[in-house]
Design a protein around this motif. Structure first.
Motif, PDB file in Angstrom:
ATOM      1  N   LEU A 162       0.761  -1.247  -0.072  1.00  0.00           N
ATOM      2  CA  LEU A 162       0.073  -0.018  -0.059  1.00  0.00           C
ATOM      3  C   LEU A 162       1.007   1.205   0.046  1.00  0.00           C
ATOM      4  O   LEU A 162       1.811   1.047   0.762  1.00  0.00           O
ATOM      5  N   GLN A 163       0.484   2.172  -0.624  1.00  0.00           N
ATOM      6  CA  GLN A 163       1.105   3.421  -0.634  1.00  0.00           C
ATOM      7  C   GLN A 163      -0.117   4.467  -0.304  1.00  0.00           C
ATOM      8  O   GLN A 163      -1.042   4.467  -1.155  1.00  0.00           O
ATOM      9  N   VAL A 164       0.094   5.195   1.059  1.00  0.00           N
ATOM     10  CA  VAL A 164      -1.099   6.129   1.434  1.00  0.00           C
ATOM     11  C   VAL A 164      -0.448   7.565   1.484  1.00  0.00           C
ATOM     12  O   VAL A 164       0.622   7.759   1.998  1.00  0.00           O
TER      13      VAL A 164
ATOM     14  N   THR B  66       2.545  -7.276   8.474  1.00  0.00           N
ATOM     15  CA  THR B  66       3.315  -6.407   7.841  1.00  0.00           C
ATOM     16  C   THR B  66       4.793  -6.312   7.769  1.00  0.00           C
ATOM     17  O   THR B  66       5.409  -6.205   8.995  1.00  0.00           O
TER      18      THR B  66
ATOM     19  N   GLU C  41      -2.511 -10.812   0.056  1.00  0.00           N
ATOM     20  CA  GLU C  41      -3.645 -10.015   0.225  1.00  0.00           C
ATOM     21  C   GLU C  41      -4.218 -10.091   1.624  1.00  0.00           C
ATOM     22  O   GLU C  41      -4.791  -9.038   1.902  1.00  0.00           O
TER      23      GLU C  41
ATOM     24  N   ARG D 220      -2.474  -7.761   3.923  1.00  0.00           N
ATOM     25  CA  ARG D 220      -2.761  -6.203   3.565  1.00  0.00           C
ATOM     26  C   ARG D 220      -4.160  -6.109   3.934  1.00  0.00           C
ATOM     27  O   ARG D 220      -4.409  -4.907   4.496  1.00  0.00           O
ATOM     28  N   GLN D 221      -5.233  -6.762   3.832  1.00  0.00           N
ATOM     29  CA  GLN D 221      -6.491  -6.583   4.239  1.00  0.00           C
ATOM     30  C   GLN D 221      -6.538  -6.439   5.721  1.00  0.00           C
ATOM     31  O   GLN D 221      -7.137  -5.536   6.371  1.00  0.00           O
TER      32      GLN D 221
ATOM     33  N   LEU E 287      -5.352  -3.007   6.583  1.00  0.00           N
ATOM     34  CA  LEU E 287      -6.439  -1.886   6.465  1.00  0.00           C
ATOM     35  C   LEU E 287      -7.534  -1.950   7.290  1.00  0.00           C
ATOM     36  O   LEU E 287      -8.217  -0.993   7.579  1.00  0.00           O
TER      37      LEU E 287
ATOM     38  N   ILE F 165      -5.212   6.158  -1.248  1.00  0.00           N
ATOM     39  CA  ILE F 165      -4.773   4.733  -1.076  1.00  0.00           C
ATOM     40  C   ILE F 165      -4.632   4.257  -2.261  1.00  0.00           C
ATOM     41  O   ILE F 165      -5.381   3.931  -3.130  1.00  0.00           O
ATOM     42  N   GLU F 166      -3.281   3.537  -2.563  1.00  0.00           N
ATOM     43  CA  GLU F 166      -3.010   2.935  -3.765  1.00  0.00           C
ATOM     44  C   GLU F 166      -2.423   1.535  -3.174  1.00  0.00           C
ATOM     45  O   GLU F 166      -1.834   1.378  -2.645  1.00  0.00           O
ATOM     46  N   ARG F 167      -3.091   0.515  -4.000  1.00  0.00           N
ATOM     47  CA  ARG F 167      -2.714  -0.862  -3.808  1.00  0.00           C
ATOM     48  C   ARG F 167      -1.780  -1.188  -5.009  1.00  0.00           C
ATOM     49  O   ARG F 167      -1.826  -0.660  -5.935  1.00  0.00           O
TER      50      ARG F 167
END
Length: 109
Positions: free
Chosen positions: A6-8, A37, A59, A62-63, A66, A88-90
């Motif tokens: 993720l890039q936030v 993480t 995934e 990652r979820q 989130l 937020i970019e995945r």
């Protein structure tokens, strides 16, 4: 091993830059407590622009992130600190160098 991330991007409200920086620093303990993480970075791009960059093995990890404590804290503090909603970019990891493992993502074979 990391395969997704993720890039936030976060923009502080005028006058809230220091508070947002302190908020991000305080989130490290939550990131450390998330086993999936693999990598987590809070970054400062310029005086008002900050970000979070993190990577996960899959995934599911990652979820979980989130839905975790950092996302909850950001949801609670965001209105007071942020000029607008986080961007937020995945992404999928194509290659990675992590300390001590020398592994490549599953997606590379």
């Amino acid at each position: 091993m990391v395969n997704v991330g993720l890039q936030v991007r976060l923009e502080a409200k005028p006058g809230k830059e220091k508070e947002l920086e302190e908020f991000l620093r305080a989130q490290l303990s939550f990131a450390i407590g998330e086993p999936a993480t693999t990598a987590w970075f809070a970054i400062k791009l310029d005086a008002r622009t900050f970000g979070i960059f993190d990577a996960f093995p899959d995934e599911t990890g990652r979820q979980a992130h989130l839905e975790g404590e950092i996302a909850k804290a950001l949801g609670s503090a965001g209105a007071a600190l942020l000029a607008h909603a986080p961007a937020i970019e995945r992404f999928a990891v194509l290659a990675a160098k992590l300390p001590g493992n020398g592994e490549v993502p599953d997606s590379l074979g």
